[in-house]
Design an enzyme around this catalytic site. Structure first.
Site, PDB file in Angstrom:
ATOM      1  N   THR A  20       0.855  -1.182   0.000  1.00 13.11           N
ATOM      2  CA  THR A  20       0.000   0.000   0.000  1.00 13.11           C
ATOM      3  C   THR A  20       0.892   1.235   0.000  1.00 13.11           C
ATOM      4  O   THR A  20       1.655   1.443   0.955  1.00 13.11           O
ATOM      5  CB  THR A  20      -0.903  -0.010   1.253  1.00 13.11           C
ATOM      6  OG1 THR A  20      -1.630  -1.239   1.263  1.00 13.11           O
ATOM      7  CG2 THR A  20      -1.849   1.169   1.262  1.00 13.11           C
ATOM      8  N   LEU A  42      -6.334  -8.551   0.378  1.00 11.66           N
ATOM      9  CA  LEU A  42      -6.579  -9.700   1.253  1.00 11.66           C
ATOM     10  C   LEU A  42      -6.699  -9.247   2.703  1.00 11.66           C
ATOM     11  O   LEU A  42      -6.169  -8.207   3.084  1.00 11.66           O
ATOM     12  CB  LEU A  42      -5.454 -10.739   1.119  1.00 11.66           C
ATOM     13  CG  LEU A  42      -4.015 -10.352   1.485  1.00 11.66           C
ATOM     14  CD1 LEU A  42      -3.785 -10.295   2.989  1.00 11.66           C
ATOM     15  CD2 LEU A  42      -3.057 -11.334   0.850  1.00 11.66           C
ATOM     16  N   GLU A  83      -6.098 -10.447   6.716  1.00  6.15           N
ATOM     17  CA  GLU A  83      -5.477 -11.455   7.569  1.00  6.15           C
ATOM     18  C   GLU A  83      -6.579 -12.284   8.231  1.00  6.15           C
ATOM     19  O   GLU A  83      -7.644 -11.775   8.545  1.00  6.15           O
ATOM     20  CB  GLU A  83      -4.588 -10.784   8.624  1.00  6.15           C
ATOM     21  CG  GLU A  83      -3.322 -10.236   8.009  1.00  6.15           C
ATOM     22  CD  GLU A  83      -2.448  -9.475   9.004  1.00  6.15           C
ATOM     23  OE1 GLU A  83      -2.498  -9.766  10.202  1.00  6.15           O
ATOM     24  OE2 GLU A  83      -1.724  -8.579   8.543  1.00  6.15           O
ATOM     25  N   LYS A 140      -6.921   1.692  -3.005  1.00  8.20           N
ATOM     26  CA  LYS A 140      -6.566   0.927  -1.802  1.00  8.20           C
ATOM     27  C   LYS A 140      -6.820   1.755  -0.533  1.00  8.20           C
ATOM     28  O   LYS A 140      -7.419   1.280   0.435  1.00  8.20           O
ATOM     29  CB  LYS A 140      -5.099   0.487  -1.891  1.00  8.20           C
ATOM     30  CG  LYS A 140      -4.580  -0.209  -0.672  1.00  8.20           C
ATOM     31  CD  LYS A 140      -5.295  -1.514  -0.369  1.00  8.20           C
ATOM     32  CE  LYS A 140      -4.913  -2.041   1.003  1.00  8.20           C
ATOM     33  NZ  LYS A 140      -5.622  -3.244   1.353  1.00  8.20           N
ATOM     34  N   ASN A 159      -9.731   1.048   2.437  1.00  6.85           N
ATOM     35  CA  ASN A 159      -9.440   0.904   3.866  1.00  6.85           C
ATOM     36  C   ASN A 159     -10.122   1.988   4.685  1.00  6.85           C
ATOM     37  O   ASN A 159     -10.570   1.748   5.806  1.00  6.85           O
ATOM     38  CB  ASN A 159      -7.928   0.895   4.109  1.00  6.85           C
ATOM     39  CG  ASN A 159      -7.367  -0.516   3.959  1.00  6.85           C
ATOM     40  OD1 ASN A 159      -8.113  -1.454   3.708  1.00  6.85           O
ATOM     41  ND2 ASN A 159      -6.068  -0.672   4.117  1.00  6.85           N
ATOM     42  N   GLY A 189      -7.668  -2.394  14.695  1.00  4.87           N
ATOM     43  CA  GLY A 189      -6.213  -2.336  14.876  1.00  4.87           C
ATOM     44  C   GLY A 189      -5.581  -2.998  13.679  1.00  4.87           C
ATOM     45  O   GLY A 189      -6.123  -2.956  12.573  1.00  4.87           O
ATOM     46  N   CYS A 226      -2.820  -2.413   9.019  1.00  2.21           N
ATOM     47  CA  CYS A 226      -3.284  -1.671   7.832  1.00  2.21           C
ATOM     48  C   CYS A 226      -4.192  -0.490   8.163  1.00  2.21           C
ATOM     49  O   CYS A 226      -3.823   0.653   7.906  1.00  2.21           O
ATOM     50  CB  CYS A 226      -4.000  -2.617   6.887  1.00  2.21           C
ATOM     51  SG  CYS A 226      -2.880  -3.782   6.114  1.00  2.21           S
ATOM     52  N   ARG A 228       0.096  -6.342  15.655  1.00  5.53           N
ATOM     53  CA  ARG A 228       0.468  -4.966  15.339  1.00  5.53           C
ATOM     54  C   ARG A 228      -0.741  -4.052  15.564  1.00  5.53           C
ATOM     55  O   ARG A 228      -1.821  -4.297  15.048  1.00  5.53           O
ATOM     56  CB  ARG A 228       0.964  -4.862  13.884  1.00  5.53           C
ATOM     57  CG  ARG A 228       2.316  -5.524  13.703  1.00  5.53           C
ATOM     58  CD  ARG A 228       2.815  -5.451  12.271  1.00  5.53           C
ATOM     59  NE  ARG A 228       2.130  -6.382  11.394  1.00  5.53           N
ATOM     60  CZ  ARG A 228       2.437  -6.561  10.101  1.00  5.53           C
ATOM     61  NH1 ARG A 228       3.397  -5.853   9.550  1.00  5.53           N
ATOM     62  NH2 ARG A 228       1.781  -7.428   9.368  1.00  5.53           N
TER      63      ARG A 228
HETATM   64  N1  LIG Z   1      -1.054  -7.397   6.218  1.00  5.64           N
HETATM   65  C1  LIG Z   1      -2.142  -7.194   5.500  1.00  5.64           C
HETATM   66  O1  LIG Z   1      -3.215  -7.698   5.822  1.00  5.64           O
HETATM   67  C2  LIG Z   1      -2.094  -6.354   4.253  1.00  5.64           C
HETATM   68  C3  LIG Z   1      -3.191  -6.393   3.363  1.00  5.64           C
HETATM   69  C4  LIG Z   1      -3.117  -5.632   2.211  1.00  5.64           C
HETATM   70  C5  LIG Z   1      -2.017  -4.818   1.965  1.00  5.64           C
HETATM   71  N2  LIG Z   1      -0.996  -4.781   2.859  1.00  5.64           N
HETATM   72  C6  LIG Z   1       0.173  -3.956   2.552  1.00  5.64           C
HETATM   73  O2  LIG Z   1       1.183  -4.829   2.052  1.00  5.64           O
HETATM   74  C7  LIG Z   1       2.474  -4.370   2.482  1.00  5.64           C
HETATM   75  C8  LIG Z   1       3.192  -5.461   3.257  1.00  5.64           C
HETATM   76  O3  LIG Z   1       2.449  -5.719   4.421  1.00  5.64           O
HETATM   77  P1  LIG Z   1       2.768  -6.984   5.349  1.00  5.64           P
HETATM   78  O4  LIG Z   1       1.773  -6.970   6.447  1.00  5.64           O
HETATM   79  O5  LIG Z   1       2.892  -8.174   4.490  1.00  5.64           O
HETATM   80  O6  LIG Z   1       4.212  -6.566   5.902  1.00  5.64           O
HETATM   81  P2  LIG Z   1       5.241  -7.432   6.776  1.00  5.64           P
HETATM   82  O7  LIG Z   1       5.857  -6.482   7.703  1.00  5.64           O
HETATM   83  O8  LIG Z   1       4.538  -8.642   7.296  1.00  5.64           O
HETATM   84  O9  LIG Z   1       6.316  -7.934   5.705  1.00  5.64           O
HETATM   85  C9  LIG Z   1       7.200  -7.101   5.036  1.00  5.64           C
HETATM   86  C10 LIG Z   1       8.426  -7.908   4.655  1.00  5.64           C
HETATM   87  O10 LIG Z   1       9.262  -7.107   3.832  1.00  5.64           O
HETATM   88  C11 LIG Z   1      10.618  -7.403   4.155  1.00  5.64           C
HETATM   89  N3  LIG Z   1      11.478  -6.320   3.689  1.00  5.64           N
HETATM   90  C12 LIG Z   1      11.537  -5.047   4.136  1.00  5.64           C
HETATM   91  N4  LIG Z   1      12.461  -4.353   3.454  1.00  5.64           N
HETATM   92  C13 LIG Z   1      12.990  -5.203   2.541  1.00  5.64           C
HETATM   93  C14 LIG Z   1      13.994  -5.071   1.543  1.00  5.64           C
HETATM   94  N5  LIG Z   1      14.625  -3.913   1.349  1.00  5.64           N
HETATM   95  N6  LIG Z   1      14.289  -6.158   0.796  1.00  5.64           N
HETATM   96  C15 LIG Z   1      13.658  -7.345   1.001  1.00  5.64           C
HETATM   97  N7  LIG Z   1      12.709  -7.506   1.930  1.00  5.64           N
HETATM   98  C16 LIG Z   1      12.373  -6.453   2.702  1.00  5.64           C
HETATM   99  C17 LIG Z   1      10.597  -7.575   5.673  1.00  5.64           C
HETATM  100  O11 LIG Z   1      11.723  -8.303   6.130  1.00  5.64           O
HETATM  101  C18 LIG Z   1       9.278  -8.330   5.856  1.00  5.64           C
HETATM  102  O12 LIG Z   1       9.483  -9.734   5.828  1.00  5.64           O
HETATM  103  C19 LIG Z   1       2.225  -3.089   3.273  1.00  5.64           C
HETATM  104  O13 LIG Z   1       2.319  -2.000   2.402  1.00  5.64           O
HETATM  105  C20 LIG Z   1       0.800  -3.255   3.735  1.00  5.64           C
HETATM  106  O14 LIG Z   1       0.170  -2.034   3.979  1.00  5.64           O
HETATM  107  C21 LIG Z   1      -1.002  -5.546   3.995  1.00  5.64           C
END
Ligand SMILES: NC(=O)c1ccc[n+]([C@@H]2O[C@H](COP(=O)([O-])OP(=O)(O)OC[C@H]3O[C@@H](n4cnc5c(N)ncnc54)[C@H](O)[C@@H]3O)[C@@H](O)[C@H]2O)c1
Length: 437
Positions: free
Chosen positions: A121, A151, A153, A205, A209, A258, A261, A329
């Site tokens: 995002t 998606l 969680e 997006k 949200n 919470g 996102c 988180r």
């Molecule tokens: N969690 C959700 O439900 C969800 C849903 C939709 C969108 N998003 C978006 O998706 C994105 C990721 O969210 P998430 O919850 O999966 O995050 P997360 O924190 O679970 O995972 C992020 C990963 O990126 C890796 N990372 C960071 N910098 C890096 C780099 N330079 N090179 C390689 N790897 C690197 C970290 O080690 C980590 O494993 C965010 O922008 C979030 O807003 C999340």
């Protein structure tokens, strides 16, 4: 197709697993060496229903591989997804530094045409920044797609496998077609693949949200008023949600939203609005109402035990920010528990999956139990923060027998107040009449 996913967190790992399940060859890249070493052995770092089986199966047959070497991913994949984190910076602005870093690194490794796709995002305009960065680092041709992920969680695998819609932010027809082919296996429920300008994709997006968060704050505000007026929010919620123009989703009163996102994306929208001279009044109200919801719930507990905090022990059911995840988180439970601990209240907690992540986030200070009933033993009340299915129909006699005093503070309105009262339990919930004082 040959695909690379960079950033193997909740979004990256689910996307990679599901893409591999559809027959693609997927290289997963993350900078976290420990995480990658574990994944190579089939150790899944997060809890998400169905994910472990999916990842292990595709790892075994060789469609999924894990590395910390981005070059390997770039060399061997046509489509490169960016799914790295975009957390809030201290001022609430979205921190896209990980996206920009990866873009710079990819530019350095590009030898052949690639399609770079952002799933994270990111604020509107990031697409232009990423394109600029890559162009500055290479002459190799590439295309860029903004492909925000929707998606949730707790149901992430199911959502990825059968999405309501897929948003493809590129105006180039041939790139749209490539993405359509990649996503074809996941479009059996809905054929809605919406192609649009990357700026609109990025905005969609945040707007989605914000709408979800607004519904939660809206129902919490109505719940607050119900309490004052003798109306029952559960009846109101059903009356409201059965209107086909409104629908029942995301209209559950409680301790507020919470997770990783909604809170951060609301803060981001407020910040982005300010930067562009648009005061996001609704977003600000949504955020405030959300903060108030947990304060009100926790305040009720703090007041109830006033004068005897240091002699109080509370049993807690639920630490994750919502059911079916181990993610804590910005979990309201973590916020409320740390405030209770500050007052000297002791906590005996149980969560089906989030015990360890919660303990790590709180830095200790609470006792974690492997069973909800054990956590109740000798506590002064039970507090419920998360709506796990297994909390919905407990043995109330066993609950009452284990507590020092049979009192429940329910932050998710899981029970019928009459039923709980009949079991001899004092029951505090949200937005319902006849709350004990
Ligand atoms: N969690 C959700 O439900 C969800 C849903 C939709 C969108 N998003 C978006 O998706 C994105 C990721 O969210 P998430 O919850 O999966 O995050 P997360 O924190 O679970 O995972 C992020 C990963 O990126 C890796 N990372 C960071 N910098 C890096 C780099 N330079 N090179 C390689 N790897 C690197 C970290 O080690 C980590 O494993 C965010 O922008 C979030 O807003 C999340």
């Amino acid at each position: 197709m040959k695909v690379c996913v960079v950033g193997i967190g909740y979004v990256g790992l689910v996307s990679a697993g599901c893409l591999a399940e559809a027959g693609n060859s997927v290289i997963c890249v993350d900078k976290d060496e420990e995480k990658i070493a574990g994944l190579k052995q089939g150790t899944i770092p997060i809890y998400e229903p169905g994910l472990a089986e999916l990842v292990r199966r595709n790892l075994r047959v060789g469609r999924l591989s894990f590395t910390t070497d981005l070059k390997q991913g770039v060399d061997n994949s046509l489509i490169i997804f960016l799914a790295v984190g975009t957390p809030s910076a201290a001022d609430g602005s979205p921190d896209v530094s990980a996206i920009l870093t990866v873009a710079r690194e990819i530019a350095g490794y590009l030898r052949e045409y690639r399609i770079i796709v952002t799933k994270s995002t990111v604020p509107v305009g990031t697409y232009a920044q990423v394109v600029e960065i890559i162009k500055a680092g290479t002459d190799v041709p590439f295309d860029y797609v903004s492909n925000p992920e929707f998606l949730k969680e707790g149901a992430a695998v199911a959502d990825f496998m059968r999405p309501d819609r897929i948003i493809i932010g590129t105006t180039k027809a041939e790139v749209q077609e490539q993405m359509r082919q990649l996503y074809a296996p996941f479009m059996r429920k809905s054929r809605r693949l919406l192609c649009m300008h990357p700026a609109s994709a990025e905005m969609t997006k945040y707007a989605a949200n914000m709408m979800l968060a607004t519904r939660i704050s809206f129902i919490n505000e109505i719940a607050e008023l119900c309490e004052k007026l003798g109306a029952d929010i559960e009846q109101v919620r059903q009356g409201l949600g059965s209107d086909s123009r409104i629908g029942p989703a995301f209209l559950f009163p409680g301790v507020g939203f919470g997770g990783s996102c909604l809170p951060k994306d609301i803060r981001a929208l407020i910040h982005i609005g300010r930067e562009h001279g648009v005061e996001m009044r609704i977003a600000r109200a949504v955020e405030q109402v959300n903060l108030d919801a947990r304060e009100r719930f926790n305040g009720r507990i703090i007041e109830y035990f006033a004068g005897r905090h240091e002699k109080t022990t509370l049993a807690v059911w639920g630490l994750a920010f919502k059911a079916r995840t181990d993610d804590v988180r910005e979990s309201p439970a973590i916020y409320c528990i740390s405030k209770l601990l500050d007052r000297g209240i002791k906590i005996r907690a149980y969560d089906p999956e989030a015990g360890e992540t919660a303990l790590a986030r709180l830095g200790g200070g609470i006792d974690i139990f492997r069973n909800g009933y054990d956590a109740l033993e000798g506590a002064d009340a039970l507090v419920i923060f998360t709506d796990w299915q297994e909390f919905r129909n407990p043995d109330f006699a066993a609950v009452a027998a284990r507590l020092k005093r049979p009192v429940i503070f329910d932050g998710r309105n899981l029970y019928d107040p009459e039923y709980v009262k009949e079991a001899g339990i004092e029951y505090h919930s949200i937005g319902r009449p006849g709350q004990p004082v």
